[in-house]
Write an enzyme that holds these catalytic residues in place. Structure first.
Site, PDB file in Angstrom:
ATOM      1  N   ASN A 122       0.811  -1.204   0.000  1.00 37.94           N
ATOM      2  CA  ASN A 122       0.000   0.000   0.000  1.00 37.94           C
ATOM      3  C   ASN A 122       0.850   1.262   0.000  1.00 37.94           C
ATOM      4  OD1 ASN A 122      -1.966   1.929   0.297  1.00 37.94           O
ATOM      5  ND2 ASN A 122      -3.067   0.880   1.909  1.00 37.94           N
ATOM      6  N   ASP A 123       1.455   1.570   1.143  1.00 39.64           N
ATOM      7  CA  ASP A 123       2.219   2.813   1.249  1.00 39.64           C
ATOM      8  C   ASP A 123       3.309   2.939   0.189  1.00 39.64           C
ATOM      9  OD1 ASP A 123       0.749   3.587   3.446  1.00 39.64           O
ATOM     10  OD2 ASP A 123       2.125   2.658   4.877  1.00 39.64           O
ATOM     11  N   VAL A 124       3.902   1.810  -0.205  1.00 35.13           N
ATOM     12  CA  VAL A 124       5.069   1.872  -1.098  1.00 35.13           C
ATOM     13  C   VAL A 124       4.713   2.290  -2.524  1.00 35.13           C
ATOM     14  CG1 VAL A 124       6.395   0.192   0.241  1.00 35.13           C
ATOM     15  CG2 VAL A 124       4.971  -0.592  -1.654  1.00 35.13           C
TER      16      VAL A 124
END
Lengths: 467, 95
Positions: free
Chosen positions: A391-393
């Site tokens: 997600n964040d990456v």
């Protein structure tokens, strides 16, 4: 057979060279196994040279310890799941720390009995004990967090930094007092306080920062070995300690860079609270927010005739155990002439390089797996990106939103592909707790459900001939 | 030059070797790197052997030494074997 001190020193030199070559072997997967074997030979030479030296005269406890250690270590190595590798590593770090503490205290007792104590030696002993004890209790906490025995959420309270600072100052004062006077009381209290410091140092770090914690403790375990080397005037221990210490330090640096955070921010920041959040009607929540959801067939429709598909795996892939299904999907797509690549962000997973091992375990060839910098230029010319449990990456907020906690973090530029499909269980945000801006982009859709089930669905559709 | 100073020389130079060698490790092998460094930091077993094997060692020192040997051996055997197990999985595409 007893060897002279000079022969022993030469044997240690050979062992040191073998250890350096062993690490050097990890430059490439093709030479890595040979590297590991060189390390084994180095260790065997080092142990044999020590046993054959004149200092070691009684063997009973040694044989018992080595045999028991070999059995336990062998069983652990054979049984551990690849997803649980971070836990094993944390446990092994704690053992090095504890062994360093025991060796230092044992050395103190032996020298004390022989009347050969001196302030320099006791200063070195103190360093070994303090670093070893911090490594031990810190690694125990890391193990507990990884294994889910204790909450992965950062534990913070007011005055935390003051407490740590105070503990540190008192411990150093005790070490100085011990070195100067040989006071047994100072030694014991210093040891206990060091265990407490390891605890208070790691407990405020959140579960999302595990790759950094693992790397840091790796580094500490090296410094603990080096300190033991100083106490024993053993250059082999010093060399190995420095190699391992630097290895951990460099990994910590790489992990921090990959999150655009400083090591101080990780250690004291208390980032990454594992937020709860409802998974109930993910689809409804998604629709409310203007996010499109898609079906397996939609994704396959674009993937079948694609030139290139890139898979971005995250820890969610490991949790769902979706890597084996991914491998099958990769093979079916390749039969259709589709190029399939895997893109790994440096902090994906729970320890450095974790994703690579999980993909390798699923028999996905390493020449299909790429680092962030290698693959980022390719997203723009890619037909389909499949984000599995990450997600964040891939969150463009890291580029565009200055107020975002992840601003400045280098990301995989998945959003530049023609079609992006997120395999997600719910609308829950990633570890940073930040909403993913990518979800609202026109070319992006979400496929809700368990990642493994979804990919198995894709495999079935592909086999069925689809469209 | 006193022993401690010699040790310091060795330490500092080894730090440089560590720095250059480790930056060369490919990121895809970072997990095996951590496991391998686990194994070789089991080198504290040498300290444990010296404490335990000393003829004049008292019982307390011997018992501490025994546990140190045990823990360090778990590192050595567990570390090398698990590294080997992981590295065996890294394969190129079958042609």
């Amino acid at each position: 057979m007893e060897i002279s001190a000079n022969t022993q020193a030469l044997a240690y030199l050979v062992a040191a060279i073998l250890f350096i070559l062993s690490l050097k072997g990890l430059t490439h997967p093709a030479s890595a196994r040979r590297g590991n074997f060189l390390g084994m030979i180095g260790m065997a030479i080092a142990i044999a040279a020590t046993l054959a030296g004149h200092e070691v005269q009684s063997y009973g406890f040694i044989i018992a310890g080595v045999v028991a250690g070999a059995v336990i270590g062998g069983v652990l190595a054979a049984r551990v799941q690849m997803t649980a590798m971070p836990q094993l590593v944390a446990a092994l770090h704690s053992f090095v720390g504890m062994a360093a503490v025991l060796v230092a205290i044992g050395t103190f007792l032996n020298h004390s009995a022989a009347g050969t104590l001196n302030p320099v030696l006791m200063g070195e002993l103190s360093a070994g004990i303090v670093i070893g004890a911090i490594t031990f209790s810190g690694s125990v906490i890391a193990f507990g967090k990884l294994q889910g025995l204790i909450s992965g959420a950062p534990v913070r309270f007011t005055g935390q930094h003051m407490l740590n600072a105070a503990l540190g100052v008192v411990t150093i004062a005790l070490a100085v007092h011990f070195a100067a006077t040989g006071s047994m009381a100072s030694l014991v209290i210093m040891t206990l306080l060091s265990f407490v410091i390891g605890f208070t140092l790691i407990i405020p770090i959140g579960g999302a920062d595990m790759p950094v914690i693992i790397s840091m403790l790796n580094s500490y375990s090296g410094w603990a070995a080096a300190a033991t080397g100083f106490t024993l005037h053993n250059n082999l221990l010093i060399i190995v300690g420095a190699l391992v210490g630097f290895s951990g330090a460099i990994l910590s640096t790489i992990m921090c860079r990959a999150m655009n955070r400083s090591i101080l921010n990780v250690v004291f920041g208390g980032f990454g609270s594992e937020s709860g959040g409802g998974g109930a009607s993910a689809g409804a929540v998604a629709a409310d927010k203007g996010v499109k959801s898609a079906s397996v067939e939609d994704a396959i429709y674009w993937m079948e005739d694609a030139n290139r598909v890139i898979v971005v795996p995250g820890y969610g892939m490991a949790v769902a155990q979706a890597q084996h299904a991914l491998k099958e999907m990769m093979e079916l797509l390749e039969e259709n002439g589709v190029e399939v690549k895997f893109a790994i962000h440096p902090v994906a997973g729970r320890m450095p390089g974790h994703m690579n091992v999980l993909l390798a375990e699923a028999d996905i060839p390493y020449d299909h797996v790429f680092e962030m910098d290698e693959i980022n230029p390719e997203f723009a010319s890619t037909d389909v990106v499949l984000v599995v449990g990450a997600n964040d990456v891939v969150n463009p907020a890291a580029r565009t939103d200055q107020s975002s906690p992840i601003y400045g973090m280098p990301i995989l530029e998945a959003g530049k592909a023609q079609h992006v499909y997120f395999l997600k269980r719910s609308m829950r945000p990633g570890y940073s707790g930040v909403d993913n801006l990518l979800f609202y982009q026109d070319n992006v859709s979400l496929i809700f459900g368990d990642a493994k089930d979804t990919i198995e669905g894709m495999v079935t559709t592909l086999k069925g001939g689809g469209h | 030059m006193p022993d401690t100073l010699v040790s310091l020389y060795v330490f500092v130079l080894a730090c440089f070797i560590g720095y250059f060698v480790i930056w060369g490790v490919t990121p895809s092998l970072h997990t095996p790197l951590v496991a391998l460094t686990n194994a070789i930091s089991g080198i504290v077993i040498i300290g444990a052997l010296l404490v335990t094997g000393l003829e004049e060692a008292g019982t307390t020192a011997e018992i501490m030494g025994f546990f140190a040997v045990l823990l360090a051996s778990i590192n050595v055997f567990g570390g090398f074997l698990v590294t080997n197990r992981m590295l065996a999985m890294f394969k190129k595409k079958k042609k």
